[in-house]
Design a protein around this motif. Sequence first.
Motif, PDB file in Angstrom:
ATOM      1  N   LYS A   1      -6.365  16.344 -21.479  1.00  0.00           N
ATOM      2  CA  LYS A   1      -7.557  16.224 -20.631  1.00  0.00           C
ATOM      3  C   LYS A   1      -7.561  14.898 -19.881  1.00  0.00           C
ATOM      4  O   LYS A   1      -7.912  14.833 -18.705  1.00  0.00           O
ATOM      5  N   GLY A   2      -7.164  13.841 -20.589  1.00  0.00           N
ATOM      6  CA  GLY A   2      -7.128  12.528 -19.956  1.00  0.00           C
ATOM      7  C   GLY A   2      -6.146  12.480 -18.807  1.00  0.00           C
ATOM      8  O   GLY A   2      -6.424  11.888 -17.751  1.00  0.00           O
ATOM      9  N   LEU A   3      -4.977  13.104 -18.979  1.00  0.00           N
ATOM     10  CA  LEU A   3      -3.975  13.102 -17.904  1.00  0.00           C
ATOM     11  C   LEU A   3      -4.450  13.895 -16.696  1.00  0.00           C
ATOM     12  O   LEU A   3      -4.253  13.494 -15.545  1.00  0.00           O
ATOM     13  N   VAL A   4      -5.081  15.055 -16.946  1.00  0.00           N
ATOM     14  CA  VAL A   4      -5.607  15.853 -15.834  1.00  0.00           C
ATOM     15  C   VAL A   4      -6.726  15.091 -15.130  1.00  0.00           C
ATOM     16  O   VAL A   4      -6.819  15.086 -13.892  1.00  0.00           O
ATOM     17  N   ALA A   5      -7.580  14.424 -15.909  1.00  0.00           N
ATOM     18  CA  ALA A   5      -8.649  13.627 -15.307  1.00  0.00           C
ATOM     19  C   ALA A   5      -8.069  12.508 -14.451  1.00  0.00           C
ATOM     20  O   ALA A   5      -8.599  12.185 -13.381  1.00  0.00           O
ATOM     21  N   PHE A   6      -6.961  11.941 -14.914  1.00  0.00           N
ATOM     22  CA  PHE A   6      -6.319  10.880 -14.135  1.00  0.00           C
ATOM     23  C   PHE A   6      -5.785  11.426 -12.818  1.00  0.00           C
ATOM     24  O   PHE A   6      -5.844  10.762 -11.776  1.00  0.00           O
ATOM     25  N   GLN A   7      -5.243  12.636 -12.833  1.00  0.00           N
ATOM     26  CA  GLN A   7      -4.801  13.267 -11.592  1.00  0.00           C
ATOM     27  C   GLN A   7      -5.962  13.420 -10.610  1.00  0.00           C
ATOM     28  O   GLN A   7      -5.826  13.126  -9.415  1.00  0.00           O
ATOM     29  N   PHE A   8      -7.083  13.892 -11.122  1.00  0.00           N
ATOM     30  CA  PHE A   8      -8.263  14.046 -10.254  1.00  0.00           C
ATOM     31  C   PHE A   8      -8.739  12.684  -9.734  1.00  0.00           C
ATOM     32  O   PHE A   8      -9.153  12.560  -8.579  1.00  0.00           O
ATOM     33  N   PHE A   9      -8.664  11.683 -10.587  1.00  0.00           N
ATOM     34  CA  PHE A   9      -9.068  10.335 -10.173  1.00  0.00           C
ATOM     35  C   PHE A   9      -8.223   9.861  -8.994  1.00  0.00           C
ATOM     36  O   PHE A   9      -8.751   9.365  -7.987  1.00  0.00           O
ATOM     37  N   ILE A  10      -6.898  10.010  -9.077  1.00  0.00           N
ATOM     38  CA  ILE A  10      -6.023   9.580  -7.990  1.00  0.00           C
ATOM     39  C   ILE A  10      -6.321  10.375  -6.725  1.00  0.00           C
ATOM     40  O   ILE A  10      -6.392   9.825  -5.622  1.00  0.00           O
ATOM     41  N   SER A  11      -6.497  11.692  -6.876  1.00  0.00           N
ATOM     42  CA  SER A  11      -6.765  12.540  -5.713  1.00  0.00           C
ATOM     43  C   SER A  11      -8.060  12.137  -5.022  1.00  0.00           C
ATOM     44  O   SER A  11      -8.105  11.992  -3.788  1.00  0.00           O
ATOM     45  N   PHE A  12      -9.112  11.936  -5.803  1.00  0.00           N
ATOM     46  CA  PHE A  12     -10.398  11.540  -5.203  1.00  0.00           C
ATOM     47  C   PHE A  12     -10.324  10.127  -4.625  1.00  0.00           C
ATOM     48  O   PHE A  12     -10.946   9.837  -3.596  1.00  0.00           O
ATOM     49  N   LEU A  13      -9.571   9.244  -5.263  1.00  0.00           N
ATOM     50  CA  LEU A  13      -9.405   7.892  -4.741  1.00  0.00           C
ATOM     51  C   LEU A  13      -8.756   7.924  -3.361  1.00  0.00           C
ATOM     52  O   LEU A  13      -9.214   7.264  -2.416  1.00  0.00           O
ATOM     53  N   LEU A  14      -7.698   8.721  -3.218  1.00  0.00           N
ATOM     54  CA  LEU A  14      -6.979   8.784  -1.941  1.00  0.00           C
ATOM     55  C   LEU A  14      -7.801   9.464  -0.861  1.00  0.00           C
ATOM     56  O   LEU A  14      -7.865   8.992   0.281  1.00  0.00           O
TER      57      LEU A  14
ATOM     58  N   LEU B   1       4.221  10.188  -7.220  1.00  0.00           N
ATOM     59  CA  LEU B   1       5.186  10.494  -8.277  1.00  0.00           C
ATOM     60  C   LEU B   1       4.505  10.586  -9.637  1.00  0.00           C
ATOM     61  O   LEU B   1       4.860  11.428 -10.468  1.00  0.00           O
ATOM     62  N   LEU B   2       3.532   9.714  -9.855  1.00  0.00           N
ATOM     63  CA  LEU B   2       2.826   9.713 -11.137  1.00  0.00           C
ATOM     64  C   LEU B   2       2.088  11.031 -11.355  1.00  0.00           C
ATOM     65  O   LEU B   2       2.102  11.595 -12.457  1.00  0.00           O
ATOM     66  N   ILE B   3       1.453  11.551 -10.302  1.00  0.00           N
ATOM     67  CA  ILE B   3       0.747  12.830 -10.424  1.00  0.00           C
ATOM     68  C   ILE B   3       1.725  13.947 -10.772  1.00  0.00           C
ATOM     69  O   ILE B   3       1.452  14.800 -11.626  1.00  0.00           O
TER      70      ILE B   3
ATOM     71  N   ILE C   1       0.838  -1.207   0.000  1.00  0.00           N
ATOM     72  CA  ILE C   1       0.000   0.000   0.000  1.00  0.00           C
ATOM     73  C   ILE C   1       0.866   1.248   0.000  1.00  0.00           C
ATOM     74  O   ILE C   1       0.630   2.197  -0.770  1.00  0.00           O
ATOM     75  N   LEU C   2       1.896   1.267   0.851  1.00  0.00           N
ATOM     76  CA  LEU C   2       2.765   2.439   0.919  1.00  0.00           C
ATOM     77  C   LEU C   2       3.523   2.635  -0.388  1.00  0.00           C
ATOM     78  O   LEU C   2       3.656   3.764  -0.867  1.00  0.00           O
ATOM     79  N   ALA C   3       4.018   1.541  -0.955  1.00  0.00           N
ATOM     80  CA  ALA C   3       4.717   1.658  -2.240  1.00  0.00           C
ATOM     81  C   ALA C   3       3.769   2.162  -3.323  1.00  0.00           C
ATOM     82  O   ALA C   3       4.164   2.976  -4.186  1.00  0.00           O
ATOM     83  N   GLY C   4       2.527   1.702  -3.292  1.00  0.00           N
ATOM     84  CA  GLY C   4       1.531   2.188  -4.245  1.00  0.00           C
ATOM     85  C   GLY C   4       1.256   3.670  -4.079  1.00  0.00           C
ATOM     86  O   GLY C   4       1.120   4.409  -5.067  1.00  0.00           O
ATOM     87  N   ILE C   5       1.189   4.124  -2.818  1.00  0.00           N
ATOM     88  CA  ILE C   5       0.977   5.548  -2.552  1.00  0.00           C
ATOM     89  C   ILE C   5       2.135   6.371  -3.110  1.00  0.00           C
ATOM     90  O   ILE C   5       1.938   7.413  -3.750  1.00  0.00           O
ATOM     91  N   ALA C   6       3.360   5.904  -2.868  1.00  0.00           N
ATOM     92  CA  ALA C   6       4.536   6.620  -3.375  1.00  0.00           C
ATOM     93  C   ALA C   6       4.498   6.705  -4.897  1.00  0.00           C
ATOM     94  O   ALA C   6       4.786   7.767  -5.485  1.00  0.00           O
ATOM     95  N   PHE C   7       4.146   5.608  -5.539  1.00  0.00           N
ATOM     96  CA  PHE C   7       4.092   5.598  -7.002  1.00  0.00           C
ATOM     97  C   PHE C   7       3.025   6.553  -7.518  1.00  0.00           C
ATOM     98  O   PHE C   7       3.247   7.288  -8.487  1.00  0.00           O
ATOM     99  N   LEU C   8       1.863   6.584  -6.865  1.00  0.00           N
ATOM    100  CA  LEU C   8       0.780   7.458  -7.316  1.00  0.00           C
ATOM    101  C   LEU C   8       1.169   8.933  -7.172  1.00  0.00           C
ATOM    102  O   LEU C   8       0.870   9.751  -8.057  1.00  0.00           O
TER     103      LEU C   8
ATOM    104  N   GLY D   1     -13.103  12.344 -13.002  1.00  0.00           N
ATOM    105  CA  GLY D   1     -12.277  11.912 -11.872  1.00  0.00           C
ATOM    106  C   GLY D   1     -13.116  11.447 -10.697  1.00  0.00           C
ATOM    107  O   GLY D   1     -12.821  10.421 -10.068  1.00  0.00           O
ATOM    108  N   VAL D   2     -14.210  12.189 -10.393  1.00  0.00           N
ATOM    109  CA  VAL D   2     -15.105  11.816  -9.293  1.00  0.00           C
ATOM    110  C   VAL D   2     -15.826  10.508  -9.619  1.00  0.00           C
ATOM    111  O   VAL D   2     -15.908   9.603  -8.771  1.00  0.00           O
ATOM    112  N   ALA D   3     -16.337  10.413 -10.846  1.00  0.00           N
ATOM    113  CA  ALA D   3     -17.138   9.247 -11.232  1.00  0.00           C
ATOM    114  C   ALA D   3     -16.322   7.950 -11.199  1.00  0.00           C
ATOM    115  O   ALA D   3     -16.865   6.877 -10.944  1.00  0.00           O
ATOM    116  N   VAL D   4     -15.034   8.050 -11.453  1.00  0.00           N
ATOM    117  CA  VAL D   4     -14.192   6.852 -11.442  1.00  0.00           C
ATOM    118  C   VAL D   4     -13.562   6.634 -10.062  1.00  0.00           C
ATOM    119  O   VAL D   4     -13.507   5.519  -9.547  1.00  0.00           O
TER     120      VAL D   4
END
Length: 814
Positions: A425-438, A297-299, A288-295, A750-753
């Motif tokens: 747009k897809g990359l920005v949406a992915f950023q929002f997806f990660i943020s809302f997921l966390l 960095l990905l953002i 989980i922690l490694a996944g958080i670190a990767f996310l 981002g919210v919907a996903v």
Amino acid sequence: MLKNYLKIAFRNLAKSKLHTGINLIGLTLGLGVSILIFFFVQFETSFDNFHEESGQIFRVVRHEKGEDGMITGFSTPIITAPTFAAEFPQVTHTTRMIGSSAQAYLDENTTQTQQFLTVSPDFLEIFSFRLLQGEKEQVLQDKFGVVITEETAKKYFGDADPMGKSIRMQMGDNYEEYQVSGLLEDLPANSSIQFEMLVNDQNLDFTVAKQNQDSWFNVYGDTYVKLNDAQARAGIEAGSDAMMKKVLGEQYREGEYLFTLQPIAEMHLTENPDSGMVESTRPSLLWILAGIAFLILLIACINFTTMAIGRSTTRAKEVGVRKTMGADFGQLVFQFLTEALLITIAALLLGLLLAEVLLPTFNELFDKKLALVYGPTQILILFGLVLGITAMAGAYPAFFLSSLRPIKVLKGNLSIRFGKQGLRKGLVAFQFFISFLLIASTLIMVHQMETIRDYDLGFDQEMIVLVNVPDVPGTSFVKSINAGFAQAEKYRQALVGRSEVQSAGITIATYGDNSFWDGGFPTEEGKQFNFRLNFVGGDYVKTLGLEMAKGRDLNPQPGSDSSAILVNETFAKAMGWDDPTGELLPSTKIKSHEIVGVVKDFNHNSLYKEIEPVILAKSPEVIFSGINMLMIHDATNPKVMVKGYGSDFDSFRSLLESEWGRVFPSETFSFSFLDETVQKQYVADERLGKMVLIAACIAILIAAMGLFAMAALSIAGRTKEIGIRKVLGASSWSISWMFNREFLVITLVGVAVGLPLSLYFMQGWLEQFAVRDWPSWVNFLILAVGGIVFTIAVISAQSYRATQMNPVKTLKDE
């Protein structure tokens, strides 16, 4: 050539200060947190690898057949070590490892509880703990010789040389003199086995009766073996059943009692909460922690990529001119990757400083002793991060921009939209997806931990102090328990007459720490019935505020109700009793006894587990006479539970300490709070929740900077369009809405996903709790609305400023 690449890179980075700053801040935050996490993961996976020939060291695992299948445990009979050495020639060394404690004189007038490991002479032949003084082959040969660590030596002898000096410890009924025969370097932080002192296992004669030392059905501590070849493990495990047939004789039942070997490398990382005597970490936590670190960095990398694409119109003309002047594709790619590398290296240096600043907080959060050392493994991690981020953040912009056709670029036909708007747009949406997921995951975890804290456990835990009574070691377990209760009763009697004390009870086990013992007996029908067990005294029920469902409480006077027991409602239901008072336990061997009352169900264990059948008894003789299974979870010495009035703890503690000094003048006073003991069970998940919250905040901050930059780039690329719209009569509100609508779609995606996926992932986390609760849908609605409002605020601020510009200036030709 390289000098020119660097010079151009520095100029380009300095020219776009806003975008360079956003990239640098995002990558610094991501790297600072990720370095800590990746170093932590590396540290946790390095446990026990400092032992020489660690691949040949194994812990013996016991397997016994129970009613519901095979029961696995790490505690083994004392006779296991010599039997393995005798039966298997592949075993070169063996050692017992039994955790114990005794009262030891710190000076002439003061004693303290000293923890130690009782081990075999081969202990230091198996494990590579560094011996500073003494001979490895000799230090553990003498019954009254002890090996201590540097820290323990300072505690007893200060800076003086400890070798040959004596420590007085209570073994059995008397104090014995132990001589320091060896001094160990303080143990590595990545050792699963931690101790302060080693004592020769001949001392078991003081605490374990001879018949129990030779019994295969009494377990004490762990057993370790070292093999001449790691491949010999399979042969030993295959021969385990034959060994048990030989040693058990008529008691042998095929496949019902056997042993396997666990590599020492597999001890530390385990999902099993019962890890024996070693410190363990859940592998899922590391994932989980490694996944958080990767996310995170990905953002940060997505910010870099989206802004590079957004600035393509500016960089495109540069590419066209350079290609016209003879630059080839590879040179241009190298130029853009050089810029990404420079930002990454600068962010790495700042990230290392940030990691050093955050290190004390991280260690406190996870209760670790992590140090940021830069050995070959750590340097390799940092090198990999630099290359990975450079490739992840800079590769696409570098290859895309370098592939542009100079004729099309220099004619001015390239638009900011040039087919790549969907990717941005897809990359920005992915950023929002990660943020809302966390942040949604954080919301679920915080709500669950609040549910745990507010849950009615069925007993009172406020203003209750647990006072540890001095150990009373002895070869008879029953006599040792009774002697400990007699000690505890002296202290309890000294307190119950004081006006500051509501009530006081005595208990072996506490709550929420899995310290209730496991017991079992055969019923009259021949079935096995398992239960949880605690021995109590004094006003135990009153002090904890337990409620009686039926019958009466145990008499608090010593010696009374010695044959009486209490059971909980779950026990009564399992037996099918409507009213258990006056009933007898359905065992064929338990001595004369009587169930005098039923307490309402209470959570004797943590809320990870369901409530089990429980027996509360005053006398161990009654229960021990009829059980065929007993597993002790650490707690063996009684504690006095004291409930006070009011909230003035300082005066209450002074009372407890003064009475302690009167009853036990030479013993060290130690205590703990019951409510803190209960909450300790959930520390790991609370820490994880805090880490996810920190990650969510960082992700939101980086995504917000990315949104700000992308909005600025998008608006900057459409200033002429804004000017034309204003000339044609469009209002500032309509222009602002045009941009808001574009980014609101991204936010909603981002919210919907993100929200549904957070529910899916957190379902597995919640299932570990016996008591669990989901947040209200209103909380998720507020989260979604908050994200929408945040997007509107950022975009509106940017677009409003653009609409205030004079259209005459924006419509002028370059």
